[in-house]
Design an enzyme around this catalytic site. Structure first.
Site, mmCIF file in Angstrom:
data_model
loop_
_atom_site.group_PDB
_atom_site.id
_atom_site.type_symbol
_atom_site.label_atom_id
_atom_site.label_comp_id
_atom_site.label_asym_id
_atom_site.label_seq_id
_atom_site.Cartn_x
_atom_site.Cartn_y
_atom_site.Cartn_z
ATOM 1 N N TRP A 115 0.815 -1.214 0.000
ATOM 2 C CA TRP A 115 0.000 0.000 0.000
ATOM 3 C C TRP A 115 0.846 1.260 0.000
ATOM 4 O O TRP A 115 0.526 2.231 -0.698
ATOM 5 C CB TRP A 115 -0.979 -0.025 1.182
ATOM 6 N N ASP A 204 -1.121 6.243 7.060
ATOM 7 C CA ASP A 204 -2.267 5.401 6.709
ATOM 8 C C ASP A 204 -2.446 4.403 7.846
ATOM 9 O O ASP A 204 -1.614 3.525 8.055
ATOM 10 C CB ASP A 204 -1.983 4.682 5.380
ATOM 11 N N LYS A 229 -12.287 -1.978 8.176
ATOM 12 C CA LYS A 229 -11.464 -2.959 8.876
ATOM 13 C C LYS A 229 -11.963 -3.151 10.309
ATOM 14 O O LYS A 229 -12.436 -4.210 10.676
ATOM 15 C CB LYS A 229 -9.999 -2.511 8.901
#
Length: 401
Positions: A115, A204, A229
Site C-alpha cells: 500500500w 495510513d 477494517k
C-alpha cells in the site's frame, strides 16, 4: 446454504459485531425514533447531524485527539487519500514556499509494503514534486525483494523540507506493522524527522485504526483510515488533520499549485462539517454504533490488550508449526502485524488442504492476498478471542494430520 454465520477472517470489508448488525437492522427501518430508515433520511436532518457529531466525539475521546486537529469524514478509501494528500499538502507547501520549482519540492515515502508502494506511485503519477523514497524495505528482506520487515532506523533518509512524509502503519497485504514500542527497532523513527518545524507527517492507519492508541498522534499532520477494517462498512474514510494543513488550495493554485477537486479539498470538508455533499450515511451510522460499543467495553485499552493476546496465540502456533516444517512465517520477528498475520503452509497441496479444512470448520477468508499468496488471518476488533482460539486449535490439529 446455511443460515448460520461463519468466522470471517477476511481483510476487508471485514467482520462486524453481531450486536451492532442487529441494532443497525432496526435503524434501517427506524433511525433514532424518526420513523425514517437510516438509508433514507436526509444527511442534513438534525437527527443525522447530531449522530455525526457523536461519531466525531467518539473518535476524539477514544484516541485523545487534541484540539489542534480536525476530524473529517469523506469517501474514496485509502486510494482516494493517496491523491488527496498529495494535492492538499503540495498546495500547503506552495503557500509556504511560493518561489520553489516543482523539482525542488520533495515528497518523502517510507515504502514497507504494497500500500505504501501504491501511494508513492500515485504521487509520481500526479507530479508537482519529486518523490523521495526515504527507505524501501525490500533490500532488507530475506530474499531481497519481498516486504517482510520494518527497516532499522539508520536506513532512513528524509528530505530537509519535504511537502509530506508518508508511511503506512500496517501493511494489510504483507502483514508488516510498525511497533507501538518506541524502544523497538521496528518503531517509526520520529527522532529522524526534520526538526524545528511542524513536520508534514502522514500515516495510513486503515488496518489498525481504533484497535490501539496511536503513538505521538499530535506529531502527525494527517492520519487517515478506511472504515472497513475495525470500524464499519466500506464507503467511509476518517481523517484526522492538523489545522495548519487545512489550507486555501485555490490561493495556492493561483501561485502555480495543481487545482484540487472540490470533494478532495480538506478545507471544503472542514468548513462544511463533512457535509458539503451527501456522505456515506449508512457507513457513518454503523461506525457510530461500533465506536459506542467500543467505549462501553473499555475503549482502546481494552482492544489493545485483547488484540495483543490474539496475535500472540496465532504467532505461537506458526512458530510451533515452523519447528515441525509445516508452517513458515512470512514476516521477520518483531515486524509482524497484530491485525493481519501471514504465513505459508509448506508442502505440495498443503495450502489448499489447510483452507479446505478451515472452511469445513466454519472459518472463511483465510487465503492470502492474490499478489502474495499464502495464508492471512485478519484479527480485527470484531474477531473474538474465542474465535482465535478456534483457529489456533485447528492450526495445531493440522500439524498432527
Amino acid at each position: 446454504m446455511s443460515d448460520s454465520r461463519v468466522i470471517n477472517f477476511g481483510a476487508g470489508p471485514s467482520v462486524l459485531p453481531d450486536s451492532v448488525l442487529q441494532e443497525a437492522a432496526k435503524g434501517l427501518l427506524n433511525f433514532n425514533g424518526t420513523g425514517i430508515g437510516i438509508a433514507e433520511i436526509s444527511h442534513r436532518s438534525k437527527e443525522f447531524v447530531a449522530f455525526l457529531a457523536e461519531l466525531e466525539g467518539q473518535v476524539r475521546s477514544q484516541l485523545e485527539v487534541p484540539e489542534t486537529h480536525s476530524i473529517l469524514f469523506t469517501q474514496g478509501g485509502a486510494t482516494g487519500q493517496f491523491s488527496a494528500i498529495v494535492l492538499n499538502l503540495l498546495a500547503r507547501h506552495r503557500l509556504l514556499h511560493p518561489d520553489l520549482s516543482n523539482d525542488e519540492r520533495a515528497m518523502d515515502y517510507v515504502v514497507t509494503g504494497s500500500w505504501s508502494k501504491k501511494a508513492a506511485e500515485e504521487a509520481r503519477r500526479l507530479g508537482g514534486g519529486q518523490v523521495n523514497v526515504a527507505v524501501d524495505a525490500r533490500p532488507y528482506s530475506k530474499d531481497g525483494k519481498s516486504f517482510d520487515n520494518i527497516p532499522a532506523h539508520d536506513t532512513y533518509t528524509f528530505s530537509p523540507n519535504p511537502a509530506l512524509i508518508y508511511y503506512c502503519e500496517n501493511e494489510t497485504v504483507d502483514g508488516v506493522e510498525f511497533s507501538n514500542d518506541a524502544s523497538s527497532p521496528a518503531s517509526f523513527p520520529f527522532h529522524l524527522l526534520p526538526q524545528n518545524t511542524l513536520a508534514p507527517l502522514v500515516a495510513d492507519y486503515s488496518s489498525s485504526f481504533m484497535s490501539r492508541p496511536i503513538p505521538r498522534l499530535a506529531d502527525h499532520a494527517i492520519i487517515y483510515a478506511g472504515a472497513q477494517k475495525n470500524i464499519g462498512p466500506a464507503g467511509l474514510t476518517i481523517l484526522i488533520v492538523r489545522k495548519d494543513c487545512i489550507v486555501d488550495v485555490d490561493a495556492a493554485a493561483k501561485l502555480g499549485a495543481m487545482p484540487v477537486p472540490i470533494t478532495m479539498v480538506y478545507k471544503t470538508l472542514a468548513d462544511n462539517n463533512s457535509l458539503y455533499n451527501t456522505p456515506s450515511v449508512l457507513a457513518i451510522y454503523i461506525s457510530g454504533l461500533v465506536l459506542k460499543r467500543s467505549a462501553e467495553l473499555g475503549g482502546l485499552k481494552y482492544y489493545e490488550e485483547v488484540n495483543k493476546r490474539k496475535a500472540e496465540k496465532v504467532y505461537a502456533a506458526i512458530k510451533e508449526g515452523a519447528e515441525k516444517g509445516v508452517y513458515q512465517a512470512k514476516v521477520k520477528e518483531g515486524s509482524g502485524s497484530l491485525m493481519n498475520v501471514v504465513f505459508n503452509v509448506l508442502g505440495e497441496g498443503a495450502e489448499a488442504k489447510f483452507l479446505s479444512g478451515a472452511e469445513a470448520r466454519g472459518m472463511q477468508a483465510l487465503k492470502g492476498h492474490r499478489s502474495v499468496g499464502g495464508i492471512r488471518a485478519s484479527l480485527y476488533n470484531a474477531i473474538t478471542e474465542q474465535q482465535v482460539d478456534m483457529l489456533v486449535a485447528y492450526m495445531k490439529e493440522f500439524l498432527e494430520q
